[in-house]
Design a protein around this motif. Structure first.
Motif, mmCIF file in Angstrom:
data_model
loop_
_atom_site.group_PDB
_atom_site.id
_atom_site.type_symbol
_atom_site.label_atom_id
_atom_site.label_comp_id
_atom_site.label_asym_id
_atom_site.label_seq_id
_atom_site.Cartn_x
_atom_site.Cartn_y
_atom_site.Cartn_z
ATOM 1 N N UNK A 108 34.515 26.123 32.082
ATOM 2 C CA UNK A 108 35.716 25.303 32.059
ATOM 3 C C UNK A 108 36.775 25.932 31.163
ATOM 4 N N UNK A 109 38.020 25.467 31.310
ATOM 5 C CA UNK A 109 39.086 25.922 30.414
ATOM 6 C C UNK A 109 38.780 25.584 28.963
ATOM 7 N N UNK A 110 37.932 24.593 28.733
ATOM 8 C CA UNK A 110 37.554 24.217 27.369
ATOM 9 C C UNK A 110 36.696 25.276 26.701
ATOM 10 N N UNK A 111 36.252 26.273 27.445
ATOM 11 C CA UNK A 111 35.444 27.352 26.869
ATOM 12 C C UNK A 111 36.192 28.673 26.860
ATOM 13 N N UNK A 112 37.514 28.608 27.059
ATOM 14 C CA UNK A 112 38.303 29.836 27.096
ATOM 15 C C UNK A 112 39.458 29.760 26.103
ATOM 16 N N UNK A 113 39.785 30.901 25.531
ATOM 17 C CA UNK A 113 40.971 31.025 24.677
ATOM 18 C C UNK A 113 41.364 32.485 24.735
ATOM 19 N N UNK A 114 42.443 32.778 25.472
ATOM 20 C CA UNK A 114 42.829 34.166 25.698
ATOM 21 C C UNK A 114 44.263 34.392 25.236
ATOM 22 N N UNK A 115 44.529 35.627 24.814
ATOM 23 C CA UNK A 115 45.895 35.975 24.442
ATOM 24 C C UNK A 115 46.688 36.302 25.716
ATOM 25 N N UNK A 116 48.002 36.550 25.602
ATOM 26 C CA UNK A 116 48.813 36.807 26.806
ATOM 27 C C UNK A 116 48.341 37.982 27.633
ATOM 28 N N UNK A 117 47.611 38.910 27.026
ATOM 29 C CA UNK A 117 47.084 40.060 27.773
ATOM 30 C C UNK A 117 45.738 39.764 28.407
ATOM 31 N N UNK A 118 45.219 38.547 28.225
ATOM 32 C CA UNK A 118 43.948 38.173 28.826
ATOM 33 C C UNK A 118 42.731 38.480 27.994
ATOM 34 N N UNK A 354 46.228 19.694 42.988
ATOM 35 C CA UNK A 354 46.642 18.901 41.852
ATOM 36 C C UNK A 354 46.789 19.699 40.569
ATOM 37 N N UNK A 355 46.503 19.056 39.440
ATOM 38 C CA UNK A 355 46.674 19.732 38.152
ATOM 39 C C UNK A 355 45.741 20.923 37.945
ATOM 40 N N UNK A 356 44.518 20.961 38.520
ATOM 41 C CA UNK A 356 43.717 22.178 38.333
ATOM 42 C C UNK A 356 44.416 23.452 38.801
ATOM 43 N N UNK A 357 45.295 23.318 39.798
ATOM 44 C CA UNK A 357 45.996 24.502 40.292
ATOM 45 C C UNK A 357 47.097 24.975 39.353
ATOM 46 N N UNK A 358 47.377 24.221 38.306
ATOM 47 C CA UNK A 358 48.334 24.704 37.318
ATOM 48 C C UNK A 358 47.864 26.021 36.702
ATOM 49 N N UNK A 359 46.566 26.263 36.756
ATOM 50 C CA UNK A 359 46.042 27.529 36.257
ATOM 51 C C UNK A 359 46.619 28.732 36.985
ATOM 52 N N UNK A 360 47.108 28.528 38.224
ATOM 53 C CA UNK A 360 47.705 29.632 38.971
ATOM 54 C C UNK A 360 49.042 30.086 38.378
ATOM 55 N N UNK A 361 49.583 29.306 37.453
ATOM 56 C CA UNK A 361 50.788 29.762 36.754
ATOM 57 C C UNK A 361 50.530 31.049 35.981
ATOM 58 N N UNK A 362 49.276 31.279 35.626
ATOM 59 C CA UNK A 362 48.905 32.460 34.852
ATOM 60 C C UNK A 362 48.128 33.469 35.682
ATOM 61 N N UNK A 363 48.210 33.357 37.003
ATOM 62 C CA UNK A 363 47.455 34.260 37.877
ATOM 63 C C UNK A 363 47.966 35.690 37.754
ATOM 64 N N UNK A 364 47.072 36.639 37.959
ATOM 65 C CA UNK A 364 47.464 38.054 37.873
ATOM 66 C C UNK A 364 48.414 38.471 38.981
ATOM 67 N N UNK A 365 48.422 37.714 40.079
ATOM 68 C CA UNK A 365 49.295 38.049 41.206
ATOM 69 C C UNK A 365 50.705 37.517 40.961
ATOM 70 N N UNK A 366 51.681 38.404 41.016
ATOM 71 C CA UNK A 366 53.074 37.988 40.874
ATOM 72 C C UNK A 366 53.499 37.080 42.015
ATOM 73 N N UNK A 367 52.965 37.313 43.204
ATOM 74 C CA UNK A 367 53.288 36.486 44.367
ATOM 75 C C UNK A 367 52.869 35.037 44.121
#
Length: 509
Positions: A108-118, A354-367
């Motif tokens: 889950x996102x509750x187990x992640x903490x990454x900097x802007x470079x991933x 829904x809100x889970x797809x907000x994670x795609x704001x940080x997707x590696x794909x620019x598209x």
């Protein structure tokens, strides 16, 4: 065994043919889809539960039930070793014991903490903020229940657990009540002052499972709202479609038919157990509003007309409104690709968004990032309700000898800088004071504002299925109805049988 069991035997090979791989979910979990077959063998707990209920308290029963079979998630599991320490990416000096805190989690996102470079900076950030040294044990989601079954009764578990409602049912009796700590820190009424209504209602539901209503057994982390359709704004604008006019199920059917008339399958969909059940829960709110919440606690039957009708409507959606073969599609990325590219081939993707797809704001794909920020809108599935739930909370294991450390971690992750970090990735939190920051793009008005407001004030129902055996059985029968291998009435009876045989703890007197 009845008609439904005959169907189950007949569909087993078909289910394996379409579900024999492991897929990634949007929030980073893995799900062993072939585990559906294990659900065929879940009817075997009633004798043990009846015996123990005659002479143990409800809370003790919940603790004891961890030794029993707890649905398909616990079937055929040997006692595994504890998860390996995965708390840091580089070798470090051994931590002082009085600063250590251990956490087991699924992806889950509750187990992640990454900097802007991933780069993973979870442990080092926690150390800098709190002085705590994290020992993080990551467990694949399908394996978590078996890990807990082996460790918690033996007292060999961690200090903390990232909780998941679908996993924790038999294990809530092993976690530490938190009211005394919360009141000492913030005073009476701390839960109501701190957490949103959606988070509070689920906290109370969990406490009621072990007859501890009014107490808190975990602190809620990130929240989710599903049951909303994502659509490609330019396509809708070209066709003159105003989503504010989509208010009834008939409106949605007419919208889908308009695309079908032009040779376009309006919805992209695929096979995933949670996806199937989310659709079913949403469609019951169309065919029998409020009925599913009632039948899950024994008020009514899954064979009631409004629930049965939802099975047929589910099949109609998958067969008529989604791309060909959607019920067996395995690759969610491939299903979504035409949508992200804006080709017009896929104007909508289904409610597993829904809100889970907000994670795609940080997707590696620019598209994909561009699509989320500029071209994607959303609307509530017409005639239905939103599906709201906690994605993951944090619970303190009652056997922990480092409870003070555990409490400091819980505050950091759910109310402090750790919570703010999750919110910065687009994940709404249960804490009212933690807000998702604006993107300063069209995302804010197209997706962020409607979904985040609906999380707090919308007409929502609880996303989770209360009983694991019902959830598992729905995952079996819904594809069968869609493939015309079983009728809606037979599917409903199969689910009712699973409820009657395995879910008696939810029946109200």
């Amino acid at each position: 065994m009845g008609v439904a069991f005959s169907y189950t035997n007949g569909i087993r090979s078909w289910l394996f043919a379409i579900t024999s791989t492991v897929v990634n979910t949007e929030d980073g979990n893995t799900q062993s889809l072939s585990a559906l077959d294990l659900a065929v063998h879940t009817r075997r707990r009633k004798a043990m539960t009846d015996t123990y209920r005659n002479f143990v308290s409800r809370r003790d029963f919940m603790r004891l039930s961890a030794f029993a079979t707890a649905g398909a998630a616990l079937a055929a599991c040997a006692a595994p070793a504890a998860p390996a320490d995965q708390g840091g990416s580089e070798a470090a000096e051994p931590a002082m014991e009085d600063t250590v805190v251990s956490l087991w989690s699924w992806g889950t996102a509750m187990a992640r903490y990454r900097d802007p470079e991933g780069n993973d900076i979870f442990a080092e950030t926690l150390k800098a903020d709190t002085g705590l040294d994290l020992e993080l044990g990551m467990v694949d989601h399908p394996d978590m229940a078996a890990k807990l079954k082996a460790a918690l009764p033996a007292g060999t578990g961690p200090d903390l657990l990232n909780t998941d409602f679908d996993i924790m049912g038999p294990f809530w009796g092993f976690v530490e009540p938190l009211n005394s700590r919360g009141e000492a820190e913030w005073g009476a009424g701390w839960k109501e002052d701190t957490f949103s209504g959606a988070a509070l209602s689920e906290m109370e539901l969990v406490a009621g499972i072990v007859d501890m209503s009014g107490d808190a057994l975990y602190l809620p982390g990130n929240m989710q709202l599903l049951g909303w359709v994502y659509y490609w704004i330019p396509t809708f604008e070209e066709r003159g479609i105003d989503v504010s006019g989509l208010n009834t199920w008939g409106d949605f059917e007419a919208l889908c038919e308009s695309f079908l008339n032009d040779g376009i399958a309006p919805l992209g969909g695929y096979y995933h157990p949670a996806n199937l059940v989310d659709w079913f829960k949403s469609l019951v709110e169309v065919t029998g509003p409020g009925q599913l919440a009632e039948v899950q606690v024994g008020n009514g039957q899954f064979t009631d007309a409004g629930v049965v009708e939802a099975f047929d409507l589910f099949a109609k959606v998958y067969n008529d409104y989604m791309q060909e073969g959607a019920i067996g599609a395995q690759d969610g990325n491939a299903v979504r690709e035409p949508f992200w590219n804006g080709t017009g081939e896929r104007p909508m993707i289904n409610i597993f968004t829904g809100t889970p797809y907000f994670g795609f704001l940080n997707h590696e794909s620019e598209v994909i990032r561009d699509a989320m920020n500029n071209h994607v809108g959303t609307f509530l599935l017409p005639g239905s309700k939103g599906l709201a739930a906690t994605d993951a909370g944090v619970a303190m294991v009652s056997a922990s000898e480092r409870k003070d450390n555990a409490w400091e971690y819980m505050k950091w992750r759910t109310l402090g800088p750790g919570a703010e970090q999750i919110a910065s990735t687009g994940q709404p939190m249960g804490a009212k004071a933690i807000e998702v920051p604006p993107q300063n793009t069209d995302f804010d008005k197209n997706l962020g504002e409607p979904l985040l407001e609906a999380m707090v004030t919308g007409d929502n129902v609880f996303r989770r299925v209360l009983c694991t055996d019902v959830y598992q059985q729905l995952g079996i029968v819904l594809p069968g109805v869609t493939a015309d291998l079983i009728t809606a009435e037979e599917a409903a009876q199969e689910v009712q049988d699973a409820f009657d045989q395995s879910c008696e703890q939810w029946v109200k007197s």
